[in-house]
Scaffold this motif. Structure first.
Motif, short mmCIF file in Angstrom:
data_model
loop_
_atom_site.label_atom_id
_atom_site.label_comp_id
_atom_site.label_asym_id
_atom_site.label_seq_id
_atom_site.Cartn_x
_atom_site.Cartn_y
_atom_site.Cartn_z
N THR A 12 40.61 1.65 60.80
CA THR A 12 41.54 2.02 59.87
C THR A 12 42.01 0.54 59.57
OG1 THR A 12 43.01 2.85 61.25
CG2 THR A 12 41.52 4.09 60.28
N LYS A 13 42.97 0.43 58.60
CA LYS A 13 44.06 -0.59 58.47
C LYS A 13 45.14 -0.61 59.35
CE LYS A 13 46.95 -0.52 55.09
NZ LYS A 13 48.37 -0.74 54.82
N ARG A 14 45.26 0.30 59.91
CA ARG A 14 46.34 0.56 61.06
C ARG A 14 45.95 -0.08 62.18
NH1 ARG A 14 51.69 2.54 61.73
NH2 ARG A 14 51.17 2.48 59.53
N ASP A 15 44.60 0.25 62.52
CA ASP A 15 43.85 -0.40 63.64
C ASP A 15 43.99 -1.99 63.82
OD1 ASP A 15 43.19 2.24 64.49
OD2 ASP A 15 41.19 2.23 63.72
N VAL A 16 43.34 -2.50 62.40
CA VAL A 16 43.33 -4.02 62.38
C VAL A 16 45.00 -4.42 62.49
CG1 VAL A 16 43.01 -5.77 60.76
CG2 VAL A 16 41.51 -3.78 60.92
N GLU A 17 45.78 -3.89 62.04
CA GLU A 17 47.27 -4.29 62.21
C GLU A 17 47.65 -4.53 63.60
OE1 GLU A 17 50.08 -1.75 59.78
OE2 GLU A 17 48.63 -1.89 58.22
N GLN A 18 47.33 -3.44 64.28
CA GLN A 18 47.86 -3.31 65.92
C GLN A 18 46.84 -4.34 66.70
OE1 GLN A 18 47.26 0.84 66.80
NE2 GLN A 18 49.27 1.53 65.80
N LEU A 19 45.72 -4.43 66.23
CA LEU A 19 44.58 -5.29 67.18
C LEU A 19 44.82 -6.90 66.96
CD1 LEU A 19 42.21 -5.57 69.01
CD2 LEU A 19 40.62 -5.89 66.77
N LEU A 20 45.44 -7.07 65.73
CA LEU A 20 45.61 -8.55 65.37
C LEU A 20 47.03 -9.16 65.16
CD1 LEU A 20 42.71 -8.92 62.51
CD2 LEU A 20 42.71 -9.43 64.96
N HIS A 21 47.80 -8.02 65.48
CA HIS A 21 49.13 -8.28 65.45
C HIS A 21 49.93 -8.91 63.94
CE1 HIS A 21 49.73 -7.01 69.49
NE2 HIS A 21 48.73 -7.81 69.61
N VAL A 22 49.45 -8.19 62.78
CA VAL A 22 49.56 -8.81 61.52
C VAL A 22 50.27 -7.54 60.62
CG1 VAL A 22 47.72 -10.50 61.54
CG2 VAL A 22 47.27 -8.07 60.72
N ALA A 45 40.55 7.53 50.22
CA ALA A 45 41.56 6.81 49.41
C ALA A 45 43.03 7.23 50.27
CB ALA A 45 41.65 7.53 48.00
N GLY A 46 43.70 6.32 49.74
CA GLY A 46 45.41 6.31 50.32
C GLY A 46 45.19 6.44 51.82
N ARG A 47 46.16 7.21 52.42
CA ARG A 47 46.60 7.27 53.63
C ARG A 47 44.98 8.02 54.52
NH1 ARG A 47 52.20 8.38 55.86
NH2 ARG A 47 50.92 9.37 57.72
N ALA A 48 44.13 8.28 53.83
CA ALA A 48 43.00 8.69 54.61
C ALA A 48 41.75 7.72 54.47
CB ALA A 48 42.35 10.13 53.80
N THR A 49 42.06 6.68 53.99
CA THR A 49 40.99 5.57 53.80
C THR A 49 40.50 5.20 55.35
OG1 THR A 49 41.95 4.85 51.85
CG2 THR A 49 40.50 3.46 52.95
N ARG A 50 39.38 5.07 55.49
CA ARG A 50 38.61 4.68 56.57
C ARG A 50 37.56 3.67 56.03
NH1 ARG A 50 42.31 6.78 58.34
NH2 ARG A 50 42.50 8.64 59.25
N TYR A 51 37.10 2.68 57.01
CA TYR A 51 35.99 1.71 56.93
C TYR A 51 35.02 1.96 57.74
CZ TYR A 51 39.76 -0.24 53.63
OH TYR A 51 40.67 0.02 52.80
N LEU A 52 33.92 2.01 57.26
CA LEU A 52 32.57 2.34 58.20
C LEU A 52 31.86 1.15 58.13
CD1 LEU A 52 31.23 5.69 56.63
CD2 LEU A 52 32.89 5.50 58.53
N LEU A 53 31.21 0.88 59.50
CA LEU A 53 30.21 -0.07 59.76
C LEU A 53 28.99 0.08 58.87
CD1 LEU A 53 30.37 -1.10 63.50
CD2 LEU A 53 30.84 -2.46 61.59
N VAL A 54 28.52 -1.00 58.18
CA VAL A 54 27.26 -0.90 57.42
C VAL A 54 26.13 -1.33 58.28
CG1 VAL A 54 26.10 -1.48 55.35
CG2 VAL A 54 28.42 -0.86 55.21
#
Length: 54
Positions: A12-22, A45-54
């Protein structure tokens, strides 16, 4: 990418924020780049957006 692999291929976007401190906009740009490169796929979409590895 490592984080997504550890989380059953989902990140999730939140995961990236926390991992990279951005902020949320910078995290989104990093994710968007990976989506455009075909490495991640956007699901939901919205708060439920997730990103999957391809």
């Amino acid at each position: 990418m490592k984080l997504a692999k550890q989380n059953d291929g989902v990140i999730t976007k939140r995961d990236v924020e926390q991992l990279l401190h951005v902020g949320d906009k910078q995290a989104y740009r990093k994710i968007l780049k990976l989506v455009q490169e075909g490495k991640l796929e956007k699901v939901g979409a919205g708060r439920a957006t997730r990103y999957l590895l391809v």
